[in-house]
Design an enzyme around this catalytic site. Structure first.
Site, mmCIF file in Angstrom:
data_model
loop_
_atom_site.group_PDB
_atom_site.id
_atom_site.type_symbol
_atom_site.label_atom_id
_atom_site.label_comp_id
_atom_site.label_asym_id
_atom_site.label_seq_id
_atom_site.Cartn_x
_atom_site.Cartn_y
_atom_site.Cartn_z
ATOM 1 N N GLU A 185 13.113 -3.674 -4.220
ATOM 2 C CA GLU A 185 12.372 -3.753 -5.611
ATOM 3 C C GLU A 185 12.949 -3.747 -6.681
ATOM 4 O O GLU A 185 12.783 -4.377 -7.693
ATOM 5 C CB GLU A 185 11.157 -2.992 -5.261
ATOM 6 C CG GLU A 185 9.977 -3.195 -6.465
ATOM 7 C CD GLU A 185 8.588 -2.306 -6.349
ATOM 8 O OE1 GLU A 185 8.836 -1.336 -5.431
ATOM 9 O OE2 GLU A 185 7.598 -2.691 -6.945
ATOM 10 N N SER B 143 8.208 5.581 -12.595
ATOM 11 C CA SER B 143 8.055 5.942 -13.671
ATOM 12 C C SER B 143 9.320 6.245 -14.569
ATOM 13 O O SER B 143 10.312 6.587 -13.665
ATOM 14 C CB SER B 143 7.195 7.234 -13.938
ATOM 15 O OG SER B 143 7.672 8.289 -13.678
ATOM 16 N N GLY C 214 0.784 -1.164 -0.063
ATOM 17 C CA GLY C 214 0.056 0.082 0.005
ATOM 18 C C GLY C 214 0.656 1.450 -0.050
ATOM 19 O O GLY C 214 1.176 1.700 0.923
#
Lengths: 371, 399
Positions: free
Chosen positions: B248, B372, B131
């Site tokens: 990640e 991004s 989240g």
């Protein structure tokens, strides 16, 4: 699994870089590029005598120090970075590789020690007016009469062809493509230096009129050697390109940090920052490709033909893009003769076309992976 | 410089291969690989498979042994991923727990938190979702507004998360919440763990342009969790979340390249099968795609070497994300070009794209999620190249 240079290889890099910073600063590059011969014989001698660069990857039995292609990649990268004006690529990547892989031990013994010591400047005369880098492009003929050969015709775009003491020539006999050794001052050989857009790498036109030549390797088997040499030279050129591309990125980033417009360093604007980020990505990827190819060249393994074309295609594009963006980021100053940006831009283009452009190498690669 | 593996590593590879050969059978093998963690195909089968992996000790491969992991080296993890991709085994379901929360707890969690949550991840019994993103906190993650306030011995959470992969299957969520609204925006955040199955949490699927719903919106309306389920300390959530993002971005490259290699080969096969590979322009594009996937491999090996030497891939990992996401989009576009008019015809109703069409559509997300391409370029520009930061007008408290 280890994809990094060893401490000794990094030490070699530091040594070569510091030597070239001293011997090949911008002012020297500019002085030499204006001359016809295009190099400084004293520096050439120091390269051999102090650093052993010419003999680096030549086996010890032929007067070299027997290091691998990985070390050669390190050296060529630094030379590309410094825009070194010297016949190193022609002598080592082209001529020495051809002699070394010709299968002709007598030629190796005769020619390689002189190259290793820095005494001999050599080159490979491959291309002709057609500019092709494939076997079909070689049309020059060699005539055999009474056990001796003579060459007639022309060679074009020959790197350092006007200064080389030994010229290895690819020509056709009745048996096919063969390799020949010709002295730079041979009778019947006319040599003309070309005026080139990239002034840091000299080229010449060679006219042969009954020039006496000595066969290297077996007659008709020249392409077996040249095929491998072109792969090895492509790896060498990719390494040079990586060095030049990194220098362009360094120049662009340094300038973007200090050039102030609208009250801010231009590097704080995303338009510039993102260009630099893309350049970094391509430069790092080009390094990965060139270094991996250097390893394949050192091992002479089955991957070499594929990764050589891969590295040449990718590093050509990466260098040209970095060189072009470097001018753009510098703005007006980058368009001047005084600024070094154009030297790299021109070298990037000439290197992109040398040994076949990226389109040519992508097609070669497609064939080599079975497409 | 040497690209060979040592004897111990080759032995490990043999062990992985043997185990996969013995266990990847029946409905597991029938499912095939492909897809991402959120791929809904054969969910129950994949979950059962994940539990088999857990029983055999393949989950938490790289975690330290003291926390139930195998303590495998990074090279061994790479080998496992390579063999896993080669065997075409099902897409993993425990990514968020194994890859993100586990390493985060090991680095920042309390001993109680580790004991409580790590075993559930290792057995694939407790699934997690992440989240982080909110409607107003995408690239600007520190702008999260979901509020958490202490009520006795419980946190009470109200707000909304979005793009939450697997939220509809997950048992737990790790969420970045605002615990001090008066502090500067990076300083008032906490990293909380909340059970998903409770009245205060509602999950709504978010249909995306591919026609499927892999992401969700998660609404918190006075959701509750125990006061001690804050990781790394109250108001220290930004640092913890950045650590999670580091994990990640850090190791994803290890398995990515192999999947892309397979996909690139399938595109080449398609072109040859349909007699398109004689066209010189198509050949250029196929060669270019192939070069791209090899560069990914070489870049990955360099990053791996750096990881082995320094323990961190560093901000350079951003280049990897930037590279593969753009490459994959180009591949998707090439797939459409090769299919020609057939690229318009879906495999089934109501909106069922085939593999090529899925790549073309789904790859648009790849230059957006986990930072991004624009954010990656900022990271590269500022942290690798040392270019000055842009003045950020929103530096103060969240608005």
């Amino acid at each position: 699994m280890n994809f990094a240079f060893s401490e000794e290889q990094e030490e070699l890099r530091r040594t070569v870089r510091s030597f070239l910073e001293d011997k090949s600063p911008s002012a020297e590059v500019r002085r030499l590029m204006e001359t016809e011969e295009g190099f400084d014989p004293a520096v050439w001698r120091q390269m051999a005598e102090q650093l052993g660069l010419q003999g680096l990857a030549i086996p010890e039995e032929y007067g070299g120090s027997g290091f691998t292609y990985v070390e050669l990649v390190v050296v060529l990268e630094e030379m590309g970075r410094a825009l070194l004006c010297a016949p190193y690529f022609s002598t080592i990547a082209l001529a020495a590789n051809t002699i070394l892989h010709s299968g002709d031990d007598a030629a190796r013994k005769e020619l390689l020690p002189g190259i290793a010591s820095g005494e001999t400047i050599a080159t490979l005369a491959f291309t002709e007016d057609n500019g092709r880098w494939d076997a079909e492009g070689i049309t020059m003929t060699a005539t055999k009469s009474g056990g001796a050969y003579t060459l007639d015709g022309h060679k074009m775009f020959v790197l350092d062809g006007h200064t080389a003491g030994v010229i290895v020539v690819a020509a056709r006999t009745g048996d096919g493509i063969s390799l020949f050794q010709v002295a730079g001052d041979a009778s019947g050989l006319g040599r003309t230096a070309l005026q080139t857009m990239d002034q840091t790498r000299k080229q010449a036109r060679l006219e042969f009129s009954g020039v006496p030549a000595k066969l290297i390797g077996a007659e008709g088997k020249g392409w077996d050697t040249l095929g491998r040499v072109l792969d090895l030279a492509a790896v060498a050129l990719a390494a040079e390109q990586v060095g030049g591309a990194q220098k362009c990125l360094d120049m662009a980033v340094d300038y973007a940090k200090v050039r102030v417009q609208f009250g801010r360093p231009i590097g704080s604007f995303q338009a510039i920052k993102h260009k630099c980020a893309d350049m970094l990505l391509e430069v790092e990827s080009a390094k990965s490709a060139a270094y991996y190819a250097g390893w394949a060249a050192a091992e002479l393994n089955d991957e070499l033909p594929v990764v050589a074309s891969l590295a040449k295609a990718y590093c050509s594009d990466a260098y040209f893009h970095a060189a072009a963006e470097n001018i753009q980021i510098h703005g007006g100053i980058g368009f001047t003769w005084e600024h070094d940006a154009h030297l790299y831009f021109k070298r990037a283009k000439s290197s992109e076309l040398l040994l076949g452009d990226p389109t040519y190498h992508r097609e070669l690669l497609a064939q080599r992976i079975g497409i | 410089m040497d690209f060979r593996f040592n004897q111990g590593e080759e032995g490990f590879r043999e062990e992985v291969r043997t185990w996969l050969g013995e266990h990847l059978r029946g409905e597991y093998a029938a499912l095939g690989g492909g897809g991402g963690p959120a791929d809904e195909r054969g969910w129950d089968v994949r979950l059962a498979w994940e539990k088999e992996l857990g029983q055999a000790g393949w989950i938490g491969l790289g975690w330290p042994k003291e926390y139930g992991g195998r303590g495998a080296s990074i090279v061994e993890q790479g080998i496992f991923n390579e063999e896993y991709a080669r065997a075409n085994a099902p897409a993993r379901t425990s990514f968020f727990g194994e890859g993100l929360l586990g390493p985060t707890l090991i680095a920042f969690g309390s001993e109680e938190q580790k004991q409580r949550f790590l075993p559930g991840i290792l057995r694939a019994e407790e699934l997690w979702c992440q989240g982080f993103s909110e409607p107003d906190a995408g690239s600007d993650l520190a702008n999260v507004k979901t509020r958490a306030t202490l009520d006795g011995d419980e946190w009470v959470v109200t707000g909304q998360k979005v793009w939450t992969t697997l939220a509809h299957h997950a048992h737990w969520i790790f969420a970045v919440c605002r615990t001090d609204p008066d502090a500067p925006k990076h300083k008032g955040l906490s990293f909380l763990l909340l059970p998903m199955k409770q009245p205060g949490i509602e999950v709504k699927p978010l249909k995306q342009l591919t026609g499927s719903a892999e992401f969700n919106e998660v609404f918190f309306d006075e959701a509750r969790t125990s006061a001690d389920l804050v990781v790394g300390g109250v108001n220290n959530g930004w640092k913890v979340a950045m650590g999670t993002l580091g994990f990640e971005r850090g190791t994803a490259f290890l398995s990515m390249q192999l999947r892309f290699d397979n996909e690139c080969q399938s595109v080449i096969d398609y072109a040859q099968k349909h007699d398109l590979a004689r066209d010189p322009l198509v050949r250029q594009k196929l060669a270019d795609a192939w070069i791209g996937v090899q560069i990914m491999k070489y870049n990955g090996l360099r990053t791996l070497t750096k990881l082995l030497a320094t323990g961190s891939p560093g901000p350079e990992a951003s280049t990897s994300k930037l590279y593969w996401s753009a490459w994959h989009q180009r591949l998707g576009e090439l797939e459409m070009e090769l299919m020609g008019p057939w690229s318009e015809v879906l495999a089934g109703a109501p909106y069922e794209p085939d593999d090529f069409q899925t790549t073309f559509l789904a790859s648009r997300a790849e230059t957006i999620y986990t930072g991004s391409s624009e954010i990656q370029r900022n990271i590269i520009g500022e942290q690798v190249l040392g270019l000055p930061r842009e003045p950020r007008p929103t530096e103060g408290t969240p608005r």
